[in-house]
Design an enzyme around this catalytic site. Structure first.
Site, PDB file in Angstrom:
ATOM      1  N   CYS A  96       3.014  -8.796  14.729  1.00 16.79           N
ATOM      2  CA  CYS A  96       4.867  -8.086  14.861  1.00 16.79           C
ATOM      3  C   CYS A  96       6.074  -8.793  14.179  1.00 16.79           C
ATOM      4  CB  CYS A  96       4.840  -7.267  15.843  1.00 16.79           C
ATOM      5  SG  CYS A  96       4.177  -6.058  16.894  1.00 16.79           S
ATOM      6  N   HIS A 155      -1.086  -3.481  17.410  1.00 16.93           N
ATOM      7  CA  HIS A 155      -2.356  -4.685  16.334  1.00 16.93           C
ATOM      8  C   HIS A 155      -2.776  -4.878  17.376  1.00 16.93           C
ATOM      9  CE1 HIS A 155       1.212  -6.084  13.715  1.00 16.93           C
ATOM     10  NE2 HIS A 155       0.637  -5.682  13.208  1.00 16.93           N
ATOM     11  N   LYS A 187      -5.349   4.054  11.679  1.00 20.90           N
ATOM     12  CA  LYS A 187      -4.707   3.511  10.686  1.00 20.90           C
ATOM     13  C   LYS A 187      -5.052   2.831  10.129  1.00 20.90           C
ATOM     14  CE  LYS A 187      -1.831  -0.313  11.673  1.00 20.90           C
ATOM     15  NZ  LYS A 187      -0.929  -0.706  12.711  1.00 20.90           N
ATOM     16  N   LYS A 199      -7.463  -2.946   5.876  1.00 19.87           N
ATOM     17  CA  LYS A 199      -8.270  -3.685   5.514  1.00 19.87           C
ATOM     18  C   LYS A 199     -10.369  -3.603   5.667  1.00 19.87           C
ATOM     19  CE  LYS A 199      -6.582  -6.005   2.000  1.00 19.87           C
ATOM     20  NZ  LYS A 199      -6.602  -7.649   0.959  1.00 19.87           N
ATOM     21  N   HIS A 213       4.104   0.889   2.105  1.00 17.36           N
ATOM     22  CA  HIS A 213       5.676   0.511   1.786  1.00 17.36           C
ATOM     23  C   HIS A 213       6.215   1.615  -0.224  1.00 17.36           C
ATOM     24  CE1 HIS A 213       2.675  -2.685   3.194  1.00 17.36           C
ATOM     25  NE2 HIS A 213       3.896  -2.838   3.894  1.00 17.36           N
ATOM     26  N   CYS A 270      -0.868  -5.523  22.308  1.00 13.55           N
ATOM     27  CA  CYS A 270      -0.026  -4.638  21.284  1.00 13.55           C
ATOM     28  C   CYS A 270      -0.494  -4.024  20.693  1.00 13.55           C
ATOM     29  CB  CYS A 270       0.269  -5.703  20.406  1.00 13.55           C
ATOM     30  SG  CYS A 270       1.332  -4.971  19.312  1.00 13.55           S
ATOM     31  N   HIS A 300       0.637  -1.227   0.438  1.00 12.83           N
ATOM     32  CA  HIS A 300       0.062   0.131   0.205  1.00 12.83           C
ATOM     33  C   HIS A 300       0.533   1.127  -0.230  1.00 12.83           C
ATOM     34  CE1 HIS A 300       0.873   0.814   3.943  1.00 12.83           C
ATOM     35  NE2 HIS A 300       0.279  -0.401   4.067  1.00 12.83           N
ATOM     36  N   CYS A 350       3.606 -11.481  19.917  1.00 12.44           N
ATOM     37  CA  CYS A 350       2.531 -10.700  19.046  1.00 12.44           C
ATOM     38  C   CYS A 350       3.199 -11.143  17.032  1.00 12.44           C
ATOM     39  CB  CYS A 350       2.593  -8.876  19.023  1.00 12.44           C
ATOM     40  SG  CYS A 350       1.853  -8.340  17.330  1.00 12.44           S
TER      41      CYS A 350
HETATM   42  N1  MSP Z   1       8.878  -8.066   6.988  1.00 16.18           N
HETATM   43  C1  MSP Z   1       9.596  -6.964   7.692  1.00 16.18           C
HETATM   44  C2  MSP Z   1      11.061  -5.468   7.990  1.00 16.18           C
HETATM   45  C3  MSP Z   1      11.719  -6.870   7.594  1.00 16.18           C
HETATM   46  S1  MSP Z   1      13.665  -6.008   6.859  1.00 16.18           S
HETATM   47  C4  MSP Z   1      15.100  -6.885   7.182  1.00 16.18           C
HETATM   48  C5  MSP Z   1       8.329  -5.524   8.001  1.00 16.18           C
HETATM   49  N2  MSP Z   1       7.877  -5.409   6.972  1.00 16.18           N
HETATM   50  S2  MSP Z   1       6.283  -4.667   6.513  1.00 16.18           S
HETATM   51  O1  MSP Z   1       5.578  -5.413   5.677  1.00 16.18           O
HETATM   52  O2  MSP Z   1       5.869  -4.653   8.336  1.00 16.18           O
HETATM   53  O3  MSP Z   1       7.208  -3.619   6.254  1.00 16.18           O
HETATM   54  C6  MSP Z   1       7.290  -2.700   7.481  1.00 16.18           C
HETATM   55  C7  MSP Z   1       7.839  -1.228   6.732  1.00 16.18           C
HETATM   56  O4  MSP Z   1       7.088  -0.627   5.647  1.00 16.18           O
HETATM   57  C8  MSP Z   1       8.268  -0.469   7.085  1.00 16.18           C
HETATM   58  O5  MSP Z   1       9.289   0.232   8.124  1.00 16.18           O
HETATM   59  C9  MSP Z   1       8.041   1.127   6.263  1.00 16.18           C
HETATM   60  O6  MSP Z   1       8.813   1.279   5.850  1.00 16.18           O
HETATM   61  C10 MSP Z   1       6.754   0.453   5.527  1.00 16.18           C
HETATM   62  N3  MSP Z   1       4.783   0.983   6.238  1.00 16.18           N
HETATM   63  C11 MSP Z   1       4.193   0.224   5.745  1.00 16.18           C
HETATM   64  N4  MSP Z   1       3.287   0.738   6.816  1.00 16.18           N
HETATM   65  C12 MSP Z   1       3.581   2.334   6.838  1.00 16.18           C
HETATM   66  C13 MSP Z   1       2.991   3.232   7.123  1.00 16.18           C
HETATM   67  N5  MSP Z   1       1.133   3.101   6.898  1.00 16.18           N
HETATM   68  N6  MSP Z   1       3.127   4.225   6.954  1.00 16.18           N
HETATM   69  C14 MSP Z   1       4.457   5.063   6.265  1.00 16.18           C
HETATM   70  N7  MSP Z   1       5.382   3.383   6.470  1.00 16.18           N
HETATM   71  C15 MSP Z   1       4.708   2.670   6.880  1.00 16.18           C
HETATM   72  O7  MSP Z   1       8.058  -4.889   9.014  1.00 16.18           O
END
Ligand code: MSP
Length: 471
Positions: free
Chosen positions: A133, A150, A298, A301, A25, A147, A22, A130
């Protein structure tokens, strides 16, 4: 001797493949792309790594819920990520998937050596976890027993487990963070982490007895490796590392690692501790950008408020989406987005301001032989802002000049001036054309296609609408 090119290694987190990407990311990956493009334009040797985190309970559970074989499920989702990045014109050098056999083999080798060198030992584990996480929690971390991220109660895990000696690295890591050898930016995040270190670091369990979807521990196949250890090593295997201690792959260590606050702690504890154990150097900078919410909530879905990058692209075009994403977060701050505000910003900054400027100036120059002036640069030097990763502030600085130029046209009544005083009119037009060409260059890392389009229009002298107005 020819000067050696500076290297620049930048990473994003590898994303869980329980769903498609989304805007959150997308922001991180896009910011990395902007930086990578900027450094490539400076003719540095750049490596930009991103990828997907495909093992662990959470992903296996999502596959089960979708009633698909896990491998098939992760293949499909990883393809989604690649597709979104390609649609956003994101130009990475490698996309690392943790189910890739070379990654698995390197992680297995490294884990085996960590065990042989006594960084890993067996003990009993009891604690809270969790699953969403994929992280351990202490009672301190919870709010009303849940948590906070979540809103679920963590599980109590009780099992024989293998531990990584994280505590051993507490002192040295704290020092390295304090003196800035391992930089954490923005500064308030560094302070938060130093406060967190005061509570002390405990050894962490790195084995899972009940998670089959993971890399088996080489010294005890009944267990799989904790997904975060598997995931961190991607920053090495993504460069072709094969698991050997002390042998840094080309480009290592990272110059900048981007992420948001959700995963900062593990990135400044477990990750650098692993590197020290592996006899490798630490990343130079961990940069934490803000967190997106949508209409004050936040993204989720179940709330139905998730914004997907494809929707942005459809509405605003690729560069429109890139511009709006990057300008949604100010340095060090979280940001809230809403469709109304995105549309308003698109119209104001892109259709009315940049688009209009280019169009007006080219129209007014039609039929007149105007040379593009070669004046001094008019936009302030952006290098410092780039080094500080102040992306939105860079765009603001460029857009200030765009606004100035539009106002200048009004002040000079340029459409009259070209008739009443052609020489003066030409002079102003020439200055504006030179400014536009400078703008095109400066926006290149953010909006590569628009930059090229503008430079082309300057060459041909034909203005075409860059950003149609939206209602
Ligand atoms: N798989 C682990 C990361 C492992 S790295 C060795 C993970 N994945 S995640 O899919 O949850 O991605 C988290 C990252 O996605 C956040 O740190 C950020 O970079 C990005 N984002 C996901 N949601 C976000 C927001 N709502 N806002 C901004 N960025 C965020 O954690």
């Amino acid at each position: 001797m020819a000067k050696r090119k500076k290297k620049f290694y930048i990473t994003t987190p590898i994303y869980y493949v329980n769903d498609r990407p989304h805007v959150g990311h997308s922001y991180t990956t896009l910011a990395a792309d902007v930086l990578a493009r900027y450094h490539r334009l400076k003719e540095e040797k750049v490596f930009f790594l991103t990828g997907t985190d495909e093992h662990g309970f959470k992903v296996a559970q999502a596959a089960a819920a979708a009633k698909k074989p896990t491998q098939e499920f992760v293949d499909e989702k990883a393809a989604f990520f690649k597709e979104s990045w390609s649609k956003l014109n994101i130009n990475y050098d490698n996309f690392l998937r943790t189910t890739n056999p070379a990654h698995i083999s390197a992680v297995t080798t490294a884990t085996k050596h960590l065990y042989e060198k006594n960084f890993i030992y067996k003990d009993k584990y009891e604690g809270l976890y969790c699953q969403n996480c994929e992280q351990y929690k202490t009672l301190d971390d919870l709010i009303e027993g849940k948590c906070p991220e979540h809103q679920i109660e963590p599980q109590l895990i009780r099992e024989e487990s293998y531990f990584f000696r994280l505590s051993k690295f507490e002192k040295i890591l704290r020092e390295k963070i304090e003196i800035g050898e391992l930089k954490i930016e923005p500064p308030e995040k560094k302070n938060e982490i130093l406060a967190f270190f005061k509570k002390g670091l405990k050894d962490i369990s790195i084995s899972r007895a009940n998670v089959a979807w993971g890399i088996p521990l080489p010294f005890d196949k009944r267990y799989s490796l904790y997904v975060w250890i598997d995931a961190f090593l991607n920053y090495l295997t993504g460069l072709g590392w094969n698991g050997e201690f002390g042998k840094a792959p080309n480009f290592f260590p990272p110059d900048v690692q981007l992420m948001s606050k959700d995963i900062l702690r593990v990135h400044v504890t477990i990750w650098p501790a692993l590197l020290l154990a592996l006899e490798l150097s630490l990343p130079k900078k961990i940069f934490v950008h803000g967190y997106f919410t949508v209409n004050g909530q936040k993204m989720s879905k179940s709330l139905g408020n998730v914004i997907w990058p494809e929707e942005l692209i459809q509405k605003f075009g690729v560069d429109g989406a890139r511009y709006l994403l990057i300008s949604s977060l100010s340095y060090g701050q979280d940001g809230d987005v809403s469709w109304e505000r995105l549309i308003a910003k698109y119209n104001a900054d892109l259709a009315n301001n940049l688009g209009n400027l280019v169009n007006r100036v080219l129209k007014l120059s039609e039929g007149i032989k105007v040379k593009i002036g070669k004046g001094k640069p008019r936009i302030k030097n952006l290098e410092k802002l780039f080094n500080e990763l102040k992306f939105k502030e860079i765009l603001d600085a460029i857009w200030q000049k765009i606004s100035w130029a539009n106002k200048h046209i009004e002040d000079k009544k340029l459409w009259d001036l070209v008739k009443t005083n052609p020489n003066e009119g030409k002079k102003v037009l020439s200055e504006l054309l030179s400014l536009i060409s400078e703008i095109a260059e400066k926006i290149a890392p953010f909006m590569p296609e628009t930059s090229e389009k503008i430079l082309n229009q300057l060459k041909t002298g034909k203005g075409e609408i860059l950003f149609p107005r939206l209602r």
